[in-house]
Design an enzyme around this catalytic site. Structure first.
Site, PDB file in Angstrom:
ATOM      1  CD  GLU A 169      30.984  52.897  45.722  1.00 57.97           C
ATOM      2  OE1 GLU A 169      32.097  53.045  46.242  1.00 57.97           O
ATOM      3  OE2 GLU A 169      29.982  52.522  46.365  1.00 57.97           O
ATOM      4  N   GLY A 224      28.539  49.484  47.760  1.00 55.03           N
ATOM      5  CA  GLY A 224      27.222  49.287  48.362  1.00 55.03           C
ATOM      6  C   GLY A 224      27.281  48.374  49.565  1.00 55.03           C
ATOM      7  CB  ALA A 230      25.686  47.904  43.471  1.00 48.92           C
ATOM      8  CD  GLU A 250      26.892  53.459  49.206  1.00 50.14           C
ATOM      9  OE1 GLU A 250      26.845  52.582  48.323  1.00 50.14           O
ATOM     10  OE2 GLU A 250      26.593  54.640  48.996  1.00 50.14           O
TER      11      GLU A 250
HETATM   12  N1  T1G Z   1      29.409  43.094  40.829  1.00 51.16           N
HETATM   13  C1  T1G Z   1      29.393  42.022  40.000  1.00 51.16           C
HETATM   14  N2  T1G Z   1      30.431  41.164  39.842  1.00 51.16           N
HETATM   15  C2  T1G Z   1      31.540  41.403  40.565  1.00 51.16           C
HETATM   16  C3  T1G Z   1      31.636  42.498  41.456  1.00 51.16           C
HETATM   17  C4  T1G Z   1      30.501  43.362  41.572  1.00 51.16           C
HETATM   18  N3  T1G Z   1      30.501  44.400  42.410  1.00 51.16           N
HETATM   19  N4  T1G Z   1      32.867  42.464  42.026  1.00 51.16           N
HETATM   20  C5  T1G Z   1      33.492  41.391  41.515  1.00 51.16           C
HETATM   21  N5  T1G Z   1      32.708  40.754  40.637  1.00 51.16           N
HETATM   22  C6  T1G Z   1      33.030  39.518  39.904  1.00 51.16           C
HETATM   23  C7  T1G Z   1      34.211  39.707  38.978  1.00 51.16           C
HETATM   24  O1  T1G Z   1      33.780  40.229  37.730  1.00 51.16           O
HETATM   25  C8  T1G Z   1      34.735  38.297  38.855  1.00 51.16           C
HETATM   26  O2  T1G Z   1      33.876  37.612  37.941  1.00 51.16           O
HETATM   27  C9  T1G Z   1      34.472  37.717  40.244  1.00 51.16           C
HETATM   28  O3  T1G Z   1      33.451  38.550  40.835  1.00 51.16           O
HETATM   29  C10 T1G Z   1      35.684  37.738  41.120  1.00 51.16           C
HETATM   30  O4  T1G Z   1      36.171  39.091  41.102  1.00 51.16           O
HETATM   31  C11 T1G Z   1      25.442  51.864  44.883  1.00 51.16           C
HETATM   32  C12 T1G Z   1      27.107  51.896  42.794  1.00 51.16           C
HETATM   33  C13 T1G Z   1      35.717  42.264  45.672  1.00 51.16           C
HETATM   34  C14 T1G Z   1      38.126  42.967  45.794  1.00 51.16           C
HETATM   35  O5  T1G Z   1      33.760  48.249  42.888  1.00 51.16           O
HETATM   36  O6  T1G Z   1      37.091  45.090  43.824  1.00 51.16           O
HETATM   37  O7  T1G Z   1      28.380  49.431  44.939  1.00 51.16           O
HETATM   38  O8  T1G Z   1      35.664  36.954  36.262  1.00 51.16           O
HETATM   39  O9  T1G Z   1      38.412  38.547  40.096  1.00 51.16           O
HETATM   40  O10 T1G Z   1      40.471  39.418  42.926  1.00 51.16           O
HETATM   41  O11 T1G Z   1      27.272  52.864  45.855  1.00 51.16           O
HETATM   42  O12 T1G Z   1      36.193  41.890  42.812  1.00 51.16           O
HETATM   43  O13 T1G Z   1      34.948  35.358  38.069  1.00 51.16           O
HETATM   44  O14 T1G Z   1      33.348  35.964  36.201  1.00 51.16           O
HETATM   45  O15 T1G Z   1      37.988  40.789  41.187  1.00 51.16           O
HETATM   46  O16 T1G Z   1      39.117  38.226  44.758  1.00 51.16           O
HETATM   47  C15 T1G Z   1      31.385  48.840  44.102  1.00 51.16           C
HETATM   48  C16 T1G Z   1      34.539  45.526  42.779  1.00 51.16           C
HETATM   49  C17 T1G Z   1      30.353  48.479  43.074  1.00 51.16           C
HETATM   50  C18 T1G Z   1      34.129  46.226  44.072  1.00 51.16           C
HETATM   51  C19 T1G Z   1      37.488  40.717  44.933  1.00 51.16           C
HETATM   52  N6  T1G Z   1      32.205  47.680  44.406  1.00 51.16           N
HETATM   53  N7  T1G Z   1      35.141  44.233  43.034  1.00 51.16           N
HETATM   54  O17 T1G Z   1      38.659  40.610  44.162  1.00 51.16           O
HETATM   55  O18 T1G Z   1      38.095  38.685  42.596  1.00 51.16           O
HETATM   56  S1  T1G Z   1      29.358  49.859  42.616  1.00 51.16           S
HETATM   57  C20 T1G Z   1      33.356  47.466  43.728  1.00 51.16           C
HETATM   58  C21 T1G Z   1      36.423  44.131  43.491  1.00 51.16           C
HETATM   59  C22 T1G Z   1      28.451  50.196  44.022  1.00 51.16           C
HETATM   60  C23 T1G Z   1      26.881  51.666  45.219  1.00 51.16           C
HETATM   61  C24 T1G Z   1      27.778  51.526  44.048  1.00 51.16           C
HETATM   62  C25 T1G Z   1      36.991  42.749  43.585  1.00 51.16           C
HETATM   63  C26 T1G Z   1      37.057  42.185  45.022  1.00 51.16           C
HETATM   64  P1  T1G Z   1      34.488  36.395  37.052  1.00 51.16           P
HETATM   65  P2  T1G Z   1      37.760  39.347  41.174  1.00 51.16           P
HETATM   66  P3  T1G Z   1      39.183  39.189  43.627  1.00 51.16           P
END
Ligand code: T1G
Length: 669
Positions: free
Chosen positions: A124, A101, A62, A104
């Site tokens: 998450e 997500g 998400a 999912e």
């Molecule tokens: N939403 C918005 N921005 C995100 C994002 C996300 N999910 N993930 C990364 N970014 C932005 C981050 O802030 C950065 O921004 C840029 O992307 C590059 O990220 C309903 C509720 C995918 C392994 O927890 O683990 O789904 O600094 O530096 O090292 O059940 O990003 O460039 O402006 O980390 O290549 C669940 C979180 C969400 C995954 C890539 N998903 N992201 O790593 O790049 S909650 C996560 C990561 C959800 C549902 C629930 C990593 C990555 P900027 P980065 P990276």
């Protein structure tokens, strides 16, 4: 730019998501997927639908930036329902990381294909959440209770192969032809028709849940999310009707989403990434090439610093003045790697390879060809100035000269060279090969590219680097002293070391100030002149031969396994010192300990920002979480201070007689 485009390959409709950088499920992506599925269902020429992504990865979850804001676009669960109830097979084509997500979304697809390098997970829990779109209910139906419990509560992704082995995906594509392989696989699925994950029985045994809770009790202390994830996985086993499990999951998700822990952990997710950015740095700043590193000092810090580079394949020349110290330092590095190898982290060949990158030396002259030299010698300005003066004549032009000093004035060190623009601080935290925080201390004359290079090399060796300005103790230690002074005063006023430490550990710190003092060693910096009267409790402890864990007694007593117990002798020494200082013992509440020790830290953070010694408040939070064990579910001192309320903090500080930062006062107004 359209977030989701459609293309048709024969009877297969392909939806391509394009929402850089990680294809997060922003509202326009949800809308595009929903529209694409509707389009495919209406078109009789379409027999199956593929959902894939452009760029580096499949959907990574998400869009966290949307959390806490007014909802936009279609509800996530509604979009997932559109996919799941589609009357034509929907196939997820996965590369990069399918997370949260994103995973999912694949679970409501009817089939899943992935490239071998893909990773699939539900992280998450690291955001203080749980997979709130059916992940805790559908995962157990595909991979079983055990695998689902591990994935949701620990948040680590699994490989595509493991996903294939456990039934999370149906097929592996070849690494470089996912799009074509996905279309071919979709054709195979046409005849099979949609297969609904929700209709599959939950497999496996819930015994894993108690096992995970027992194994992780220490790591999960104070956290809500891991336990909520496991309750939801248990609910999947207890509710054959998935709708009941989904309702349970929804309720648990909303509790977490509206709680302070998830707000704190989401704050830290972005804070960690923000810290890497240097405000005002010209976009075209070229980094210096760091091929070879020099480390001066083979003690605990020098050795730990060296290990960071060796394990990333960067050669290091380590210099000591005395052969015996050099040999000991090299032996400790080898011993540490061998201990890690014994735990399976390295093979013996890898250990030899890393040790092969290490060049021990007794001469600073051997640093002449290093691109970066990090000094980790005794914490004395005179010693450091002498070393930097020599480096100035030895090192090649353009070499970056860094000091690992934890307090001293980097500008003064830089002034002992003819190249202050190449000098800065790189303050590692002990043990330097373990602690993730690196304070990169920018001197007044430090060049932009030198600063940017230090930040980049810090990230390369796996550190969380934060830019700090030159002041006594930079960011972390400067605030630490604001915590230590009142802690010592509270000891004199009647609180015991145990009461104070328990307040900190209950707050979520790994240990309190007096447990830390015992760990670090009370005799560090002690004058050792036993003829002198003690001027503080630490000196009184040293005079009594109580140096801390190192000799089994400090503020606490320690057995051979370093188990800690309150010490009657230590309490007597404190009582004696208190009475000789004519202090009256009084009852002290835990709340007073919190306000006296933590509020001054928050205040110091505001002063640091006012003086420009940190780029942003969230950097200060990063320093404290990665350098001092501030509990991530409280978001760091500045985030926590906001939750406490500026007004409440200011009023308490004024009662304590602490000079309040103007910016904090303004916030309280
Ligand atoms: N939403 C918005 N921005 C995100 C994002 C996300 N999910 N993930 C990364 N970014 C932005 C981050 O802030 C950065 O921004 C840029 O992307 C590059 O990220 C309903 C509720 C995918 C392994 O927890 O683990 O789904 O600094 O530096 O090292 O059940 O990003 O460039 O402006 O980390 O290549 C669940 C979180 C969400 C995954 C890539 N998903 N992201 O790593 O790049 S909650 C996560 C990561 C959800 C549902 C629930 C990593 C990555 P900027 P980065 P990276």
């Amino acid at each position: 730019m359209q977030s989701v485009t459609t293309s048709q390959d024969g009877e297969i409709l392909v939806l391509s998501v394009n929402n850089p950088p990680v294809n997060a499920l922003s509202w326009h992506v949800r809308q595009g997927i929903s529209d694409g599925i509707e389009q495919g269902l209406k078109d009789d020429s379409v027999k199956a639908i593929v959902i894939r992504c452009e760029g580096q990865t499949f959907i990574a979850g998400a869009d966290i930036t949307e959390f806490g804001k007014p909802p936009q676009g279609p509800d996530f669960n509604a979009v997932l329902n559109t996919i799941e109830t589609a009357t034509k097979p929907v196939i997820a084509a996965i590369h990069g990381t399918a997370l949260g997500g994103g995973l999912e979304t694949t679970l409501v697809c009817h089939y899943r294909i992935a490239v071998p390098s893909a990773k699939l997970g539900v992280p998450e829990v690291k955001l203080g959440l749980l997979p709130g779109a059916g992940g805790t209910q559908r995962l157990p139906r595909l991979v079983g209770i055990e695998q689902a419990a591990v994935m949701t509560s620990l948040g680590e992704p699994i490989s595509a192969q493991k996903a294939l082995d456990t039934g999370l995906i149906d097929k592996l594509a070849s690494e470089d032809s996912l799009a074509a392989d996905a279309v071919a696989f979709a054709r195979e699925c046409v005849a099979k028709g949609p297969r609904h994950t929700r209709d599959l029985p939950v497999k496996g045994d819930t015994a894993i849940i108690a096992k995970l809770e027992a194994e992780n009790a220490r790591k999960w202390k104070g956290f809500d999310a891991p336990y909520a994830n496991l309750r939801c996985v248990a609910a999947a086993a207890e509710n054959p009707n998935i709708e009941d499990g989904l309702k349970f999951e929804r309720a648990e998700f909303m509790k977490l989403m509206t709680g302070s822990q998830s707000a704190a952990q989401r704050h830290m997710f972005f804070a960690e990434r923000q810290a890497a950015k240097i405000d005002g740095l010209p976009k075209d700043t070229q980094l210096r090439d760091i091929k070879k590193v020099g480390v001066i000092g083979a003690g605990t810090m020098g050795g730990g610093i060296t290990m960071n580079f060796l394990q990333k394949g960067i050669p290091v020349t380590i210099v000591e003045m005395v052969q015996e110290n050099l040999d000991r330092g090299v032996a400790v590095i080898r011993k540490n790697y061998e201990a890690s190898a014994a735990k399976g982290r390295y093979t013996s060949e890898q250990v030899e390879k890393m040790m092969g990158l290490l060049t021990p030396s007794l001469s600073l002259d051997d640093l002449a060809d290093c691109d970066l030299v990090i000094e980790a010698v005794y914490e004395s300005m005179d010693v450091k100035k002498d070393v930097f003066g020599k480096l100035d004549t030895i090192c090649k032009p353009g070499a970056i000269l860094a000091s690992n000093t934890s307090y001293l004035d980097v500008n003064e060190i830089a002034a002992s060279t003819s190249r202050p623009q190449d000098v800065l601080g790189m303050h590692f935290f002990s043990p330097a090969n373990v602690m993730k925080l690196l304070e990169v201390v920018r001197g007044d004359k430090t060049a932009d590219d030198v600063l940017a290079t230090a930040m980049a090399i810090g990230k390369k060796i796996g550190k969380i680097a934060v830019v700090a300005g030159v002041c006594h103790g930079f960011i972390g230690n400067r605030m630490l002293s604001q915590r230590q002074i009142p802690a010592n005063a509270l000891l004199m006023e009647g609180a015991s070391p145990e009461q104070i430490d328990n307040v900190f550990t209950d707050f979520g710190f790994p240990m309190g100030p007096f447990q830390m003092a015992d760990l670090a060693g009370m005799d560090i910096g002690w004058h050792r002149d036993t003829s002198l009267e003690p001027t503080n409790v630490r000196e009184a402890m040293c005079l009594a031969g109580r140096f801390g864990q190192k000799n089994g007694k400090g503020f606490y007593d320690y057995d051979e396994k370093r188990n800690r117990t309150p010490s009657a002798e230590a309490l007597a020494i404190i009582e004696d010192f208190r009475s000789r200082s004519n202090m009256q013992k009084r009852e002290i509440t835990d709340q007073e300990i919190i306000e006296r020790c933590l509020y001054p830290m928050v205040n110091e953070g505001y002063l640091i920002l006012e003086e420009g010694k940190a780029q942003r408040a969230s950097d200060i939070d990063v320093v404290w979480i990665y350098g001092y064990g501030w509990p991530v579910y409280r978001g760091g001192p500045m985030f926590w201070g906001d939750l406490e309320g500026a007004k409440k903090i200011v009023e308490s500080l004024e009662r304590q007689g602490v000079k309040v930062a103007e910016s904090l006062k303004a916030k309280a107004a």
